[in-house]
Enzyme design. Structure first.
Site, PDB file in Angstrom:
ATOM      1  N   CYS A 262       1.030  -1.283   0.057  1.00 23.90           N
ATOM      2  CA  CYS A 262       0.046  -0.206  -0.073  1.00 23.90           C
ATOM      3  C   CYS A 262       0.536   1.685   0.498  1.00 23.90           C
ATOM      4  O   CYS A 262       0.589   2.747  -0.938  1.00 23.90           O
ATOM      5  CB  CYS A 262      -0.927   0.036   1.326  1.00 23.90           C
ATOM      6  SG  CYS A 262       0.407  -0.094   2.486  1.00 23.90           S
ATOM      7  N   HIS A 310      -2.511   1.357   6.514  1.00 26.30           N
ATOM      8  CA  HIS A 310      -3.074   1.183   5.522  1.00 26.30           C
ATOM      9  C   HIS A 310      -2.976   2.551   4.349  1.00 26.30           C
ATOM     10  O   HIS A 310      -3.658   3.624   5.678  1.00 26.30           O
ATOM     11  CB  HIS A 310      -3.910   0.645   5.058  1.00 26.30           C
ATOM     12  CG  HIS A 310      -4.139  -0.084   3.544  1.00 26.30           C
ATOM     13  ND1 HIS A 310      -3.989  -0.887   3.420  1.00 26.30           N
ATOM     14  CD2 HIS A 310      -5.506   0.501   2.281  1.00 26.30           C
ATOM     15  CE1 HIS A 310      -4.098  -1.397   2.005  1.00 26.30           C
ATOM     16  NE2 HIS A 310      -5.086  -0.146   2.009  1.00 26.30           N
ATOM     17  N   HIS A 322      -6.363   1.879  -3.859  1.00 23.52           N
ATOM     18  CA  HIS A 322      -4.748   1.688  -2.946  1.00 23.52           C
ATOM     19  C   HIS A 322      -4.510   0.017  -3.913  1.00 23.52           C
ATOM     20  O   HIS A 322      -5.072  -0.749  -3.912  1.00 23.52           O
ATOM     21  CB  HIS A 322      -5.959   1.418  -1.778  1.00 23.52           C
ATOM     22  CG  HIS A 322      -6.272  -0.170  -1.777  1.00 23.52           C
ATOM     23  ND1 HIS A 322      -6.856  -0.051  -0.468  1.00 23.52           N
ATOM     24  CD2 HIS A 322      -7.975  -0.443  -2.173  1.00 23.52           C
ATOM     25  CE1 HIS A 322      -7.956  -1.119  -0.600  1.00 23.52           C
ATOM     26  NE2 HIS A 322      -8.511  -1.096  -1.728  1.00 23.52           N
TER      27      HIS A 322
END
Length: 347
Positions: A262, A310, A322
């Site tokens: 990520c 994240h 993402h």
């Protein structure tokens, strides 16, 4: 009476033992009876329970991945510092050797010309004027010798300091590598547990794990729209890069160009736009100006979970791009699919 008491105590103790044994046997018989002879295993978790557990493992793995990324960044920096120290030490050792050679030359010259009193050398000289010039040179050579000695001592001190700094960096590097190993083992362990859980599901159920969070990726028009709404050209370039990487696989620790985790994706997107971002989510959130969720613009970084584990890049209309986890490639997804933790406008 003592003779009467002893049998009574033995009888009582024996009765208690027999009672305990009877209770134990009765309990065992009851337990056997409950089994009914057929036995039964613990109920298998439902597909929904497996999916929830897999999601939790992926999230835990991502926390460990970001810790790994941070440790790797520090290990790489320590390795670079160590290399720089070694290069600098090598250069100083070259200079030290040159200074030593110069000292040796001066010492040899003095040795060859030494042994005679200067007055006698002057008296015996066939060319007194030339000797006097030579004597003046010898005095200057003595000054140069002192300077060379000073330079040698300085180089030796600096080299020893560099060696001490290098020893510190070696120790730091060993510690960072041990930390990397721990985080790597945590990540691979979590991902292996998730893989084993997924293997219990049918093909359709496994596909559902990867597809639940997916959204149809907007085509070129969506990319152009997001870029047009970006606050500046660099944010627009980062968004455009993220769109180009849709479908790229998730690989923990990867920063592109063909696979990402990520924070690796957001770092690569802004690198393509000429902006340097830190490696980890918990550092990236401080890499720009915080913005409230209600004011998000394309190019803003959006962060999730209380541990900031994240990150995605906002592309407008409540959506982000993402790199989710190993079960899904880089994709467009709604910002509200995970617990929102904050947002940062990088440029």
């Amino acid at each position: 009476m003592g003779a009467h008491r002893r049998p009574r105590q033995r009888a009582t103790g024996g009765g208690r033992a027999r009672t305990a044994a009877t209770i134990t046997l009765a309990g065992a018989a009851t337990a056997t009876g409950l089994g009914g002879g057929t036995g039964h295993a613990d109920p298998q978790p439902t597909a929904a329970q497996v999916r929830a557990k897999v999601d939790k493992l992926y999230q835990e793995a991502e926390v460990a991945t970001e810790k790994y990324n941070g440790a790797k960044e520090k290990a790489d920096a320590a390795e670079q510092r160590l290399e720089d120290l070694r290069d600098e030490a090598a250069r100083k050792e070259d200079r030290l050797n040159s200074a030593r050679e110069a000292l040796g030359s001066v010492a040899a010259a003095q040795y060859r010309s030494g042994g005679l009193d200067p007055a006698l050398q002057l008296a015996l000289s066939s060319d007194p004027d030339r000797y006097l010039d030579g004597a003046a040179f010898a005095e200057r050579a003595g000054s140069r010798q002192q300077a060379e000695v000073g330079r040698v001592r300085k180089e030796l001190r600096e080299i020893e300091q560099l060696r001490g700094a290098a020893r510190v960096e070696v120790s730091s590097l060993k510690s960072r590598r041990a930390e990397l190993k721990r985080h790597r083992e945590t990540v691979t362990g979590k991902l292996e547990s998730a893989r084993r859980l997924l293997s219990r599901l049918t093909t359709e159920e496994r596909a559902d794990v990867g597809d639940r969070a997916s959204r149809s990726a907007p085509g070129p028009r969506g990319s152009l729209s997001a870029s047009a709404q970006a606050p500046n050209s660099r944010a627009a370039a980062a968004v455009a890069y993220a769109y180009q990487k849709l479908g790229s696989p998730y690989v923990w620790g990867a920063t592109g160009p063909n696979a990402f985790d990520c924070s690796g994706l957001t770092q690569a997107a802004y690198r393509a736009a000429g902006v340097s971002l830190p490696r980890t989510t918990y550092a990236q959130i401080d890499a720009g100006r915080r913005v409230p969720r209600s004011e998000l613009l394309p190019g803003d970084l959006v962060f999730f979970y209380s541990g900031i584990s994240h990150v995605g890049i906002y592309v407008g209309n409540g959506q982000m791009i993402h790199a989710p986890n190993p079960s899904a490639p880089v994709r467009v997804a709604p910002v509200d699919e995970m617990p929102f933790a904050g947002a940062t406008r990088v440029v």
